[in-house]
Design a protein around this motif. Structure first.
Motif, PDB file in Angstrom:
ATOM      1  N   LYS B 282       0.832  -1.208   0.000  1.00 61.65           N
ATOM      2  CA  LYS B 282       0.000   0.000   0.000  1.00 61.65           C
ATOM      3  C   LYS B 282       0.860   1.250   0.000  1.00 61.65           C
ATOM      4  CE  LYS B 282      -4.514  -1.279   1.546  1.00 61.65           C
ATOM      5  NZ  LYS B 282      -4.709  -2.225   2.661  1.00 61.65           N
ATOM      6  N   GLU B 283       0.436   2.231  -0.805  1.00 61.82           N
ATOM      7  CA  GLU B 283       1.183   3.480  -0.939  1.00 61.82           C
ATOM      8  C   GLU B 283       0.352   4.660  -0.486  1.00 61.82           C
ATOM      9  OE1 GLU B 283       2.585   3.974  -4.965  1.00 61.82           O
ATOM     10  OE2 GLU B 283       3.266   1.890  -5.067  1.00 61.82           O
ATOM     11  N   THR B 284       1.054   5.755  -0.262  1.00 64.91           N
ATOM     12  CA  THR B 284       0.371   7.010   0.001  1.00 64.91           C
ATOM     13  C   THR B 284       1.181   8.098  -0.679  1.00 64.91           C
ATOM     14  OG1 THR B 284      -0.415   8.510   1.709  1.00 64.91           O
ATOM     15  CG2 THR B 284       1.604   7.340   2.200  1.00 64.91           C
ATOM     16  N   SER B 285       0.560   9.228  -0.946  1.00 63.34           N
ATOM     17  CA  SER B 285       1.301  10.288  -1.625  1.00 63.34           C
ATOM     18  C   SER B 285       1.809  11.298  -0.599  1.00 63.34           C
ATOM     19  CB  SER B 285       0.392  10.978  -2.633  1.00 63.34           C
ATOM     20  OG  SER B 285       1.097  12.058  -3.194  1.00 63.34           O
ATOM     21  N   MET B 286       3.136  11.489  -0.567  1.00 65.07           N
ATOM     22  CA  MET B 286       3.741  12.441   0.351  1.00 65.07           C
ATOM     23  C   MET B 286       4.617  13.391  -0.464  1.00 65.07           C
ATOM     24  SD  MET B 286       2.989  11.472   3.565  1.00 65.07           S
ATOM     25  CE  MET B 286       4.331  11.769   4.701  1.00 65.07           C
ATOM     26  N   PRO B 287       4.047  14.459  -0.979  1.00 67.03           N
ATOM     27  CA  PRO B 287       4.797  15.347  -1.871  1.00 67.03           C
ATOM     28  C   PRO B 287       6.120  15.831  -1.264  1.00 67.03           C
ATOM     29  CG  PRO B 287       2.485  15.954  -1.834  1.00 67.03           C
ATOM     30  CD  PRO B 287       2.670  14.897  -0.783  1.00 67.03           C
ATOM     31  N   ASN B 293       4.922   7.117  -1.517  1.00 65.84           N
ATOM     32  CA  ASN B 293       5.625   6.523  -0.373  1.00 65.84           C
ATOM     33  C   ASN B 293       4.950   5.216   0.001  1.00 65.84           C
ATOM     34  OD1 ASN B 293       6.960   9.048   1.908  1.00 65.84           O
ATOM     35  ND2 ASN B 293       7.031   8.983  -0.304  1.00 65.84           N
ATOM     36  N   ILE B 294       5.732   4.310   0.591  1.00 63.67           N
ATOM     37  CA  ILE B 294       5.159   3.063   1.075  1.00 63.67           C
ATOM     38  C   ILE B 294       4.647   3.283   2.499  1.00 63.67           C
ATOM     39  CG2 ILE B 294       5.669   0.654   1.694  1.00 63.67           C
ATOM     40  CD1 ILE B 294       5.677   1.253  -1.320  1.00 63.67           C
ATOM     41  N   ILE B 295       3.445   2.816   2.758  1.00 61.38           N
ATOM     42  CA  ILE B 295       2.894   2.951   4.113  1.00 61.38           C
ATOM     43  C   ILE B 295       3.535   1.892   5.012  1.00 61.38           C
ATOM     44  CG2 ILE B 295       0.803   2.781   5.529  1.00 61.38           C
ATOM     45  CD1 ILE B 295      -0.782   3.743   3.108  1.00 61.38           C
ATOM     46  N   THR B 296       4.125   2.337   6.112  1.00 58.08           N
ATOM     47  CA  THR B 296       4.707   1.385   7.065  1.00 58.08           C
ATOM     48  C   THR B 296       4.206   1.729   8.470  1.00 58.08           C
ATOM     49  OG1 THR B 296       6.636   2.838   7.205  1.00 58.08           O
ATOM     50  CG2 THR B 296       6.868   0.884   5.817  1.00 58.08           C
TER      51      THR B 296
END
Ligand SMILES: Cc1cc2nc3c(=O)[nH]c(=O)nc-3n(C[C@H](O)[C@H](O)[C@H](O)COP(=O)(O)OP(=O)(O)OC[C@H]3O[C@@H](n4cnc5c(N)ncnc54)[C@H](O)[C@@H]3O)c2cc1C
Ligand code: FES
Lengths: 89, 484
Positions: B282-287, B293-296
């Motif tokens: 799963k990813e999330t966007s972190m400008p 970015n990978i969610i950890t």
């Protein structure tokens, strides 16, 4: 190779000095050469990312067309040539 | 052939991977550490080419010492280090496919740590394909790793902390830098974000050192500017710079030309996500942390049970954060593999977790110093190359769109964009952004070309030497196969 680790290779017929441990791209840049490939439409290209991901620095070495100059270490007597991407088609 | 079984597999021997391997081994785990470079260290702890180091060495005493410690950490019979070996497939969260130039083989483990690092992000602009235009990381590799200076004069232009590091390093080794061009107009504005930056400790000291070098050098420092085009026939000869105005566009009427043989550029780093995407993490966007970015969680475990992701390959955080994340991931991966943590390991984990929080604060302050609202796509002209491998221009994509081909997949089929040797690493980010820019339905998620094995190009001969049946392709690599 001499005592200073100096060795020689050819790029498109031109004699280039390299040093043990150096990448081909680095040795060519040290000799003032930055264009080492012709793209699909004939544009000059060369070293860009410096870490093996962009494939812009591809050269022909001893007849093999797909060597990344930023990842290949220089060896004495190598024959390095410009790759023309359009030629393969 | 039997599949080798170990406790923890670690992919990438950079700052994060080396520290993960060291910690997992300290716990008593059997570790395989795979790295496709010939030497350990990744992008930061790069080993200089020994014989011909023409530049002044840029490796500090502290880093030399830290690197020796990292190497000591993996110098145990518990760690099998495989240099020059590429992970080209992660079949499931337990089995990975390796290729070492001669043959391909598989390893099974109870936990996997992906610490595959990042790469420079460069937005396309007219002339960016000219020889002599290189990335900030590429410049660092030349001067730090090879001891070779790029052709002068150099213009350093783009955005972000690594760009300033590259500029300062060029100055330190005596290269003529014609100008430093930073898109954000706040690099000196460290004071405003001091509360966050103070958490950086020695990091902050280093940043100030770099700024001092640049300040003392009296090199023109253009803030709120960008390079709008690069010129040259066989290679770079000049660049045009222009100010960036309020709306993020470039004020071309005020452009001026600077002579340059090398342009060092980059608009930050972005995590290398090929392997995470094979597993559908799963990813999330972190400008501010490199885009996708990978969610950890706090263990550095991703959305897939037993798969840990650490370092810049998860979220851009720099070397200090990568070291800490690597340690946290290494310890937790060993615990996941069923190895108990001693009291002293628990203690060091607690210390690392608090260092992690502190460094994250520093990083968010640092990124705010470089934040901008630049519309980099304002630079595109019909002739600008988007896909470097297949020479697909912005004009060509635009023509296809006029014909109704608008999705990334349609454009890929029509133009071959993203189908070259780099496997889309240079262009797919741009393609995604450009198609979502003008996409008809912003609520619908873009259907991007899938990530498929091989994650990195490998030789057919390596595959032919694999004595196991090839893996089945998963139905949808974006769906995690087993959830926590
Ligand atoms: C080109 C470049 C130069 C940089 N130079 C500097 C610098 O000079 N100073 C600075 O402060 N920061 C620099 N950075 C930032 C730096 O990358 C990070 O701060 C730090 O190195 C992150 O460590 P890491 O362990 O996460 O990744 P890395 O150090 O990048 O290590 C990742 C490792 O994983 C390997 N790998 C990736 N995919 C695979 C695979 N499929 N199979 C096998 N191995 C794989 C890579 O080859 C690499 O060795 C640079 C970044 C880049 C991209
Ligand atoms: S310079 Fe990008 S692959 Fe060699």
């Amino acid at each position: 190779m001499n005592a200073n680790g100096q060795l020689n290779f050819r790029f498109d017929g031109q004699e280039i000095i390299g040093y043990a441990g150096e990448s081909i791209a680095a040795a060519l840049i040290a000799s003032g050469i930055s264009a080492t490939r012709l793209s699909a439409t004939g544009m000059p290209r060369g070293y860009f990312c410096g870490m093996g991901v962009c494939w812009e620095c591809v050269v022909r070495i001893n007849g093999i067309n797909t060597v990344r100059a930023c990842r290949q270490v220089v060896e004495d007597g190598m024959i390095v040539e410009t790759v023309n991407a359009a030629e393969k088609l | 052939m039997t599949i080798e079984e170990v406790d923890v597999t670690i992919i990438g021997a950079g700052a994060a991977g080396l520290s993960a391997a060291g910690e997992a081994a300290r716990m008593g785990a059997r570790v395989v550490l795979v790295d496709d470079n010939q030497h350990p260290g990744g992008q930061y702890f790069r080993q200089p080419s020994p014989q011909n180091y023409k530049c002044k060495s840029l490796v500090s005493e502290k880093d030399r010492h830290r690197f020796v410690q990292l190497l000591k950490g993996i110098d145990t019979p518990l760690v099998r280090y495989c240099p020059g070996t590429t992970v080209w497939d992660i079949h499931d969260q337990f089995t990975i496919g390796l290729a070492d130039g001669e043959r391909s083989r598989r390893i099974r483990s109870a936990a996997i740590v992906i610490s595959a690092g990042a790469r420079d992000h460069v937005y396309p602009f007219p002339g960016w394909t000219l020889p002599g235009v290189i990335t900030a990381g590429g410049s660092q590799n030349l001067i730090k790793g090879m001891g070779i200076a790029p052709a002068a004069p150099v213009v350093v232009a783009g955005n972000g902390p690594l760009l300033l590091v590259a500029a300062a390093n060029l100055v330190s080794v005596g290269v003529e830098v014609a100008a430093v061009v930073e898109a954000s107009n706040r690099p000196w504005n460290i004071v405003r974000h001091a509360a966050k930056l103070i958490h950086g400790g020695s990091n902050l000291g280093l940043a100030i050192k770099y700024l001092k070098i640049l300040y003392k050098s009296k090199i023109p420092f253009l803030r709120g500017y960008g390079v709008i085009a690069a010129y040259g026939s066989e290679c770079l000869s000049a660049v045009d710079v222009a100010p960036i105005i309020r709306n993020g566009k470039f004020e071309r009427s005020q452009a001026r030309r600077i002579t340059a043989k090398t342009m060092v550029t980059g608009m930050g780093l972005t995590p290398s996500l090929e392997l995470p995407r094979l597993l559908g993490l799963k990813e999330t966007s972190m400008p501010l942390r490199g885009g996708p970015n990978i969610i950890t969680n706090e263990k550095m475990m991703s959305s897939v049970f037993g798969v840990f992701v650490a370092g810049d390959g998860s979220s851009i955080g720099g070397v200090e954060l990568s070291l800490v994340e690597g340690r946290i991931a290494g310890i937790n991966a060993a615990i996941h593999a069923g190895i108990g943590a001693s009291e002293s390991m628990q203690l060091s984990l607690t210390r690392d977790l608090s260092a992690h929080r502190r460094l994250c604060k520093f990083r968010s302050g640092l990124e705010r110093v470089f934040m901008n609202n630049v519309d980099w796509y304002d630079l595109l002209t019909p002739e600008t190359i988007i896909c470097r491998c297949e020479d697909v221009t912005w004009g060509k994509l635009h023509k296809c769109k006029e014909k109704g081909l608008i999705t990334p997949l349609q454009l890929k089929a029509a133009t071959r964009i993203g189908m070259g040797r780099c496997q889309g690493r240079n262009c797919l980010g741009t393609l995604a952004a450009l198609t979502s820019h003008e996409g008809d339905d912003p609520t619908k998620e873009q259907e991007m070309p899938r990530t498929r094995p091989p994650a990195r190009p490998i030789l057919l001969s390596e595959l032919l030497h694999e004595q196991l049946p090839p893996p089945e392709l998963p139905d949808d690599p974006h769906l995690p196969r087993q959830q926590d």
